[in-house]
Design an enzyme around this catalytic site. Structure first.
Site, PDB file in Angstrom:
ATOM      1  N   GLU A   1      -4.848  -9.204   5.358  1.00 39.21           N
ATOM      2  CA  GLU A   1      -5.847  -8.289   6.061  1.00 39.21           C
ATOM      3  C   GLU A   1      -6.273  -7.328   5.679  1.00 39.21           C
ATOM      4  OE1 GLU A   1      -3.752  -5.821   9.926  1.00 39.21           O
ATOM      5  OE2 GLU A   1      -3.069  -5.169   7.589  1.00 39.21           O
TER       6      GLU A   1
ATOM      7  N   ASN B   1       0.997  -0.788  -0.222  1.00 41.13           N
ATOM      8  CA  ASN B   1       0.060   0.071   0.015  1.00 41.13           C
ATOM      9  C   ASN B   1       0.869   1.248  -0.117  1.00 41.13           C
ATOM     10  OD1 ASN B   1      -2.146   1.599   1.032  1.00 41.13           O
ATOM     11  ND2 ASN B   1      -1.174   1.985   2.310  1.00 41.13           N
TER      12      ASN B   1
ATOM     13  N   ASP C   1      -0.447  -6.456   3.348  1.00 40.67           N
ATOM     14  CA  ASP C   1      -0.446  -6.093   4.624  1.00 40.67           C
ATOM     15  C   ASP C   1      -1.933  -5.030   3.898  1.00 40.67           C
ATOM     16  OD1 ASP C   1      -0.246  -4.201   7.558  1.00 40.67           O
ATOM     17  OD2 ASP C   1       0.962  -3.076   5.497  1.00 40.67           O
TER      18      ASP C   1
ATOM     19  N   HIS D   1      -6.319  -0.962   1.552  1.00 38.77           N
ATOM     20  CA  HIS D   1      -6.160   0.574   1.279  1.00 38.77           C
ATOM     21  C   HIS D   1      -5.459   1.343   0.397  1.00 38.77           C
ATOM     22  CE1 HIS D   1      -7.760   1.573   5.487  1.00 38.77           C
ATOM     23  NE2 HIS D   1      -6.957   0.566   5.816  1.00 38.77           N
TER      24      HIS D   1
ATOM     25  N   ASP E   1       1.806   7.038   0.646  1.00 32.87           N
ATOM     26  CA  ASP E   1       1.082   5.772  -0.308  1.00 32.87           C
ATOM     27  C   ASP E   1       1.335   5.656  -1.306  1.00 32.87           C
ATOM     28  OD1 ASP E   1      -0.536   5.718   2.239  1.00 32.87           O
ATOM     29  OD2 ASP E   1      -2.247   4.701   0.719  1.00 32.87           O
TER      30      ASP E   1
END
Ligand code: CA
Length: 521
Positions: free
Chosen positions: A270, A129, A233, A237, A202
């Site tokens: 996740e 991410n 992970d 997002h 990001d």
């Protein structure tokens, strides 16, 4: 003739030797196959040290593969190992490297080989991410709009409508409301998007060049290092919250690319959210962590009410199946971001054992967090839940890593592994026994779940279906409970497992406080 005879004897000895090795200490043959097996999460720095610098490393971890094999573990999830400025390494500086205190890429290739020899799969944490703000991509990108890496990240500036729509953009603001971070110095008109704070900018997945770069990273670990999968992970997002569908699609695309390298490549994600948010990700990520069940198991033990657990699990499973019939439910009690299970249960060993029994008898592919199997303690802040594994008493422990104080699991409160191995009633032997039973039982590994209602809130009861089904009953209360098997359960007359003096007589089963019983037909 004589020599042929000797060869025959030699062959026989080897054959018997091999056979004895395969089944030694086990209930029966291990029939669980990956990914439907027991996985084990390791924070590498705190697991095992090989060179005396107090930091866990790859060679140390390699020396514990036989331990993990013996415990019944079929796959490992290794927390990030790439170079990073932070102790946890969830902000990557070099996606192709290994932190030098952990070892080298060559060490890790050897580790993967050794794990595979033991039929243990290796899954590594992939933090895609965001990168570290010290990743060379970002170091270059922040130089100005002409950097070839500028579009690897997400930028805006003061006059940009995007910035204005996000409200007052100032660095250091509450990140719940504002993820834009101001670039200091001459370029202070520019802001970059950073979901997890300024050190973790990001990456920009709208940029095809960046996407290709990420595929390249994935291919490297999958094809050259030969890891079996990635644990993703912050999988929700990749794009902002309002673009959830883009997130779902990205992971489908990523899985496709990885499966070109290895058709069995595996992703576990996740998505830390309720089941209805998690569900749609299952198309691209075949296994997702079941945060809801972990929380529910802890609550059941703390309130001593467990009758809704199986019903809840069935509901989650039925919903996930509508999205992807082949999904894998990655169950766990707690992970590296949560208070350790033993501390969540206030150090109550009896309850910790029942929590393990519930995890290891429910459907799914259970994940253990290193140290959980010896009942390690651990509270927030995060360093407190990532402490050194206690292999032996301090003076004898050559693999022990070091850690800053205060230390939740120090010698005065914890019994190290070496001593727990000798104690049949230890948390370790409880885990080991349950894992062996699960690994050698088809219904417990692959069977579906049918909740059973005994009208007693202290009991969690369910059938694991299959040719040879298992009736599982857990008592989460501090008092013995008696239950009567109804007509349709009358055939469950054989005790497969009990951890205290559970008793079954004329369809009446008594289950001592904080214990479990598994019945077969
Ligand atoms: Ca070391």
């Amino acid at each position: 003739m004589k020599s042929l005879y000797s060869y025959f004897i030699l062959f026989l000895v080897c054959f018997i030797g091999l056979g004895a090795h395969t089944v030694s200490g086990q209930q029966g043959a291990n029939i669980s196959s990956w990914p439907r097996t027991i996985s084990y999460e390791i924070y590498v720095q705190s697991f095992a040290d090989s060179d005396g610098d107090g930091k866990g490393d790859i060679k140390g971890m390699m020396s514990k593969l036989d331990y993990l094999k013996d415990l019944g573990v079929g796959s490992l999830w290794l927390m990030p190992m790439s170079p990073s400025p932070s102790y946890h390494k969830y902000d990557v500086m070099d996606y192709y490297g290994i932190d030098s205190t952990y070892g080298t890429v060559a060490d890790f290739k050897k580790f993967v080989e050794e794990a595979h020899k033991r039929n243990i799969k290796v899954v590594i944490d992939m933090v895609l991410n965001h990168s570290s703000s010290r990743n060379p991509w970002f170091v270059d990108a922040r130089k100005g709009v002409n950097s070839p890496y500028r579009d690897y990240y997400v930028w805006t500036e003061k006059s940009d409508p995007q910035t204005r729509s996000r409200g007052n953009v100032t660095a250091g603001e509450n990140r719940e409301r504002n993820h834009w971070v101001r670039l200091p110095g001459a370029d202070s008109n520019y802001y970059y998007y950073a979901q997890f704070g300024g050190n973790m900018p990001d990456l920009n997945y709208d940029n095809p060049k960046l996407r290709e770069e990420i595929f390249k990273v994935g291919r490297f670990w999958a094809s050259e290092v030969k890891v079996d999968g990635f644990r993703l992970d912050a999988a929700r997002h990749i794009f902002p919250d309002e673009r959830a569908q883009d997130n779902h699609r990205w992971w489908e695309y990523f899985l496709q690319e990885m499966r070109k390298v290895n058709k069995d490549f595996y992703l576990v994600g996740e998505v830390w959210a309720p089941a209805e948010v998690v569900g749609p990700y299952l198309k691209g990520i075949p296994a997702l962590f079941d945060f809801d069940m972990g929380v529910a198991i802890i609550k059941a033990l703390n309130t001593e009410r467990a009758d809704s657990l199986a019903i809840m699990h069935k509901k989650i499973r039925d919903f996930y199946r509508t999205v992807n019939p082949d999904y894998v439910d990655a169950t766990f009690l707690t992970n590296h971001d949560q208070v350790r299970i033993m501390s969540s249960l206030n150090g109550n060993t009896d309850k910790a054992k029942v929590a393990a029994s519930i995890l290891l008898t429910l459907p799914g592919s259970p994940y253990l967090y290193y140290g959980e199997e010896i009942g390690m303690l651990g509270k927030k802040p995060d360093q407190g839940i990532r402490e050194p594994f206690l292999w032996d008493t301090k003076e004898k422990d050559k693999s022990r890593t070091t850690w800053e104080k205060p230390f939740n699991s120090n010698d005065s409160t914890m019994v190290p592994l070496s001593q727990q191995m000798r104690d049949q009633n230890s948390v370790y032997n409880h885990y080991k026994k349950l894992i062996q039973i699960r690994n050698s039982n088809k219904a417990l590994t692959y069977g579906e779940l049918e909740p059973v209602n005994f009208n007693n809130s202290a009991l969690s009861a369910f059938i694991r279906t299959g040719d040879d089904p298992v009736l599982v009953i857990h008592n989460v209360s501090g008092a013995e409970v008696t239950a009567t098997l109804s007509n349709d359960l009358a055939q469950y007359s054989k005790i497969l497992y009990k951890d205290k003096n559970a008793n079954l007589k004329s369809r009446v089963v008594s289950i001592p406080a904080y214990s479990s019983v598994l019945l077969q037909k």
